[in-house]
Every structure is written in structure tokens, then in C-alpha cells.
Design a protein around this motif. Structure first.
Motif, short mmCIF file in Angstrom:
data_model
loop_
_atom_site.label_atom_id
_atom_site.label_comp_id
_atom_site.label_asym_id
_atom_site.label_seq_id
_atom_site.Cartn_x
_atom_site.Cartn_y
_atom_site.Cartn_z
N GLU A 23 12.84 -17.76 12.26
CA GLU A 23 12.42 -16.37 12.54
C GLU A 23 12.38 -15.66 11.20
OE1 GLU A 23 15.31 -15.18 15.29
OE2 GLU A 23 14.86 -16.67 16.86
N SER A 24 11.34 -14.98 11.15
CA SER A 24 11.30 -14.12 10.18
C SER A 24 12.38 -12.75 10.29
CB SER A 24 9.89 -13.36 10.02
OG SER A 24 9.66 -12.39 9.03
N GLY A 25 12.75 -12.32 9.09
CA GLY A 25 13.97 -11.25 9.00
C GLY A 25 13.24 -9.97 8.72
N GLY A 26 11.96 -10.21 8.54
CA GLY A 26 11.06 -8.72 8.05
C GLY A 26 11.32 -8.55 6.62
N ALA A 27 10.53 -7.67 5.98
CA ALA A 27 10.45 -7.37 4.75
C ALA A 27 10.05 -5.91 4.53
CB ALA A 27 9.52 -8.32 3.85
N VAL A 28 10.72 -5.42 3.34
CA VAL A 28 10.16 -4.08 2.88
C VAL A 28 9.30 -4.04 1.70
CG1 VAL A 28 10.95 -1.62 2.38
CG2 VAL A 28 12.32 -3.01 3.86
N LEU A 29 7.96 -3.65 1.95
CA LEU A 29 6.86 -3.77 0.91
C LEU A 29 6.26 -2.66 0.75
CD1 LEU A 29 5.33 -7.19 2.06
CD2 LEU A 29 6.80 -6.82 0.36
N THR A 30 6.33 -2.19 -0.70
CA THR A 30 5.39 -1.13 -1.00
C THR A 30 4.24 -1.40 -1.75
OG1 THR A 30 7.04 0.70 -0.92
CG2 THR A 30 5.11 1.15 -2.19
N LEU A 31 2.96 -1.56 -1.51
CA LEU A 31 1.89 -2.23 -2.05
C LEU A 31 1.43 -1.06 -3.18
CD1 LEU A 31 0.28 -4.14 0.78
CD2 LEU A 31 1.78 -4.95 -0.79
N MET A 32 1.27 -1.29 -4.33
CA MET A 32 0.73 -0.62 -5.32
C MET A 32 -0.60 -1.23 -5.73
SD MET A 32 0.96 2.44 -6.69
CE MET A 32 2.48 3.14 -6.70
N LEU A 33 -1.75 -0.71 -5.40
CA LEU A 33 -2.88 -1.16 -5.66
C LEU A 33 -3.78 -0.68 -6.65
CD1 LEU A 33 -4.12 -1.93 -1.89
CD2 LEU A 33 -2.57 -3.40 -3.32
N ASP A 34 -4.38 -1.49 -7.62
CA ASP A 34 -5.17 -0.97 -8.56
C ASP A 34 -6.54 -0.75 -8.08
OD1 ASP A 34 -6.65 -0.83 -10.83
OD2 ASP A 34 -6.26 -2.60 -11.62
N THR A 35 -6.72 0.83 -8.27
CA THR A 35 -8.24 1.23 -7.69
C THR A 35 -8.81 1.82 -9.16
OG1 THR A 35 -7.20 3.41 -7.06
CG2 THR A 35 -7.47 1.67 -5.65
N SER A 36 -8.52 1.18 -10.28
CA SER A 36 -8.90 1.81 -11.34
C SER A 36 -10.49 1.27 -11.61
CB SER A 36 -8.26 1.20 -12.67
OG SER A 36 -8.45 -0.22 -12.61
N GLY A 37 -11.23 2.02 -12.59
CA GLY A 37 -12.68 1.76 -12.55
C GLY A 37 -12.93 0.03 -12.71
N SER A 38 -12.22 -0.61 -13.27
CA SER A 38 -12.39 -2.26 -13.27
C SER A 38 -12.36 -3.07 -12.16
CB SER A 38 -11.37 -2.79 -14.35
OG SER A 38 -10.21 -2.95 -13.79
N MET A 39 -11.84 -2.15 -10.87
CA MET A 39 -11.91 -2.84 -9.69
C MET A 39 -13.26 -2.78 -9.19
SD MET A 39 -9.26 -4.41 -9.15
CE MET A 39 -8.96 -4.62 -7.45
N ILE A 78 6.19 -1.70 5.74
CA ILE A 78 5.15 -1.92 4.53
C ILE A 78 4.61 -0.10 4.31
CG2 ILE A 78 2.70 -2.49 4.24
CD1 ILE A 78 3.38 -5.09 5.38
N GLY A 79 4.44 0.07 3.07
CA GLY A 79 3.89 1.28 2.67
C GLY A 79 2.81 1.04 1.53
N LEU A 80 2.10 1.98 1.27
CA LEU A 80 0.99 1.74 0.53
C LEU A 80 0.62 2.92 -0.83
CD1 LEU A 80 -1.87 0.14 -0.19
CD2 LEU A 80 -2.82 1.75 1.52
N GLY A 81 0.44 2.50 -1.70
CA GLY A 81 -0.02 3.25 -3.10
C GLY A 81 -1.20 2.87 -3.73
N GLN A 82 -1.46 3.57 -4.73
CA GLN A 82 -2.84 3.26 -5.73
C GLN A 82 -2.65 3.89 -6.84
OE1 GLN A 82 -5.89 6.18 -3.58
NE2 GLN A 82 -6.76 5.05 -5.09
N TYR A 83 -3.28 3.31 -7.76
CA TYR A 83 -3.45 3.83 -9.04
C TYR A 83 -4.86 3.55 -9.64
CZ TYR A 83 -2.45 -0.95 -11.07
OH TYR A 83 -2.41 -2.02 -11.22
#
Length: 164
Positions: A23-39, A78-83
Motif C-alpha cells: 500500500e502507498s503511504g502517500g507523499a508530499v511533493l512540490t513540483l517546481m517546473l522550468d517554464t523559462s524560454g528554453s522550454m 501535491i503543490g506546483l510552482g514555476q520559474y
């Protein structure tokens, strides 16, 4: 000296326990995604790196199994951020920072909807301030932010320059 029983730390499992599914115990994740020009770069085919990333995460968040259950458990947080982002609020991406856009919450239906809607709005722009963005994500996970620190550092720098 402390005496410990011979079976300390052991679980006395019955025969059926060893056949029980993991069984999964769950996780705490904050995804910080690259949204810079190179993407915005198209490496293969006709889709940009960011388009592929957005589609993959949207699929991950919305995929269900044959029974209609999400494959990514609702036990996860889960949370989400960008740079890169417009950190100073002047309407243009400054290439100096990252920002948490969706706070980490239990992955219920409302959170999935917020995450997917936020992903949909990402556009490739600016530089790649990875260190600053990861510092922001780390600060967020510790219940604080780097914004005040950056403001204080800027004021100290301005004060130093004016004294020279």
C-alpha cells in the motif's frame, strides 16, 4: 545497560500478511517546473519541451485505472510552482525567481483541477533561475518564503551603494 527482548522490532506476521498487496503511504511533493524560454524549444517532432511536460503531468494527474480510480493516489499531497516568473509584479518575467502557484494540498478532485488548470496556463519565457526557484520551493516546504529575504537584501544593497 539496557536489555532488549530477542524479537525487538520484529513483526509477528501471520501467513496471510505476507501475501497482502503493498500500500502507498502517500507523499508530499512540490513540483517546481522550468517554464523559462528554453522550454519553448522543439527537440523532436512539432511539440515544445513545455508542451510535452504539460501533457505528461496532465495525463499523470487525470489518468484512471479500469475501475475508475485515479492511478496517482489521493493520499498524495501535491503543490506546483514555476520559474521564471514576474516576481516584482511589473508585468514581465524577470528571470530571477520562482514562485509557488498552487499550495501543496491533498490530491482530491479540486486539487487535481487546480493543478491541471495552472499547468494549462504555463508559457515559456525568461531565463532559468533554478537555484532561486529551488530555494523558494524549499522555503515553502518549511513554511516560509524567500521574498522578504530578497527585499531585505535589495534594501541593504541600495543602502550600501548610497553610502559609497
Amino acid at each position: 545497560m539496557v536489555a532488549l527482548p530477542v524479537n525487538a522490532g520484529r513483526n509477528n506476521l501471520g501467513d496471510l500478511e505476507i501475501y497482502k498487496a503493498a500500500e502507498s503511504g502517500g507523499a508530499v511533493l512540490t513540483l517546481m517546473l522550468d517554464t523559462s524560454g528554453s522550454m519553448g524549444t522543439v527537440d523532436f517532432g512539432t511539440e515544445s519541451r513545455l508542451t510535452i511536460l504539460k501533457r505528461a503531468l496532465t495525463d499523470l494527474l487525470s489518468k484512471k485505472d479500469a475501475n475508475g480510480n485515479y492511478t496517482l493516489s489521493s493520499d498524495n499531497i501535491i503543490g506546483l510552482g514555476q520559474y521564471s516568473v514576474d516576481k516584482d509584479g511589473n508585468g514581465s518575467v524577470d528571470g530571477k525567481a520562482g514562485s509557488i502557484l498552487v499550495p501543496a494540498r491533498k490530491l482530491d478532485e479540486a486539487q487535481r483541477t487546480k493543478l491541471i488548470a495552472t499547468l494549462t496556463g504555463f508559457r515559456a519565457s525568461g531565463n532559468t533561475p533554478a537555484a532561486n526557484a529551488y530555494a523558494e520551493a524549499g522555503a515553502y516546504m518549511m513554511g516560509t518564503t524567500t521574498v522578504e529575504l530578497e527585499d531585505k537584501e535589495e534594501k541593504n544593497l541600495q543602502s550600501f551603494r548610497s553610502s559609497c
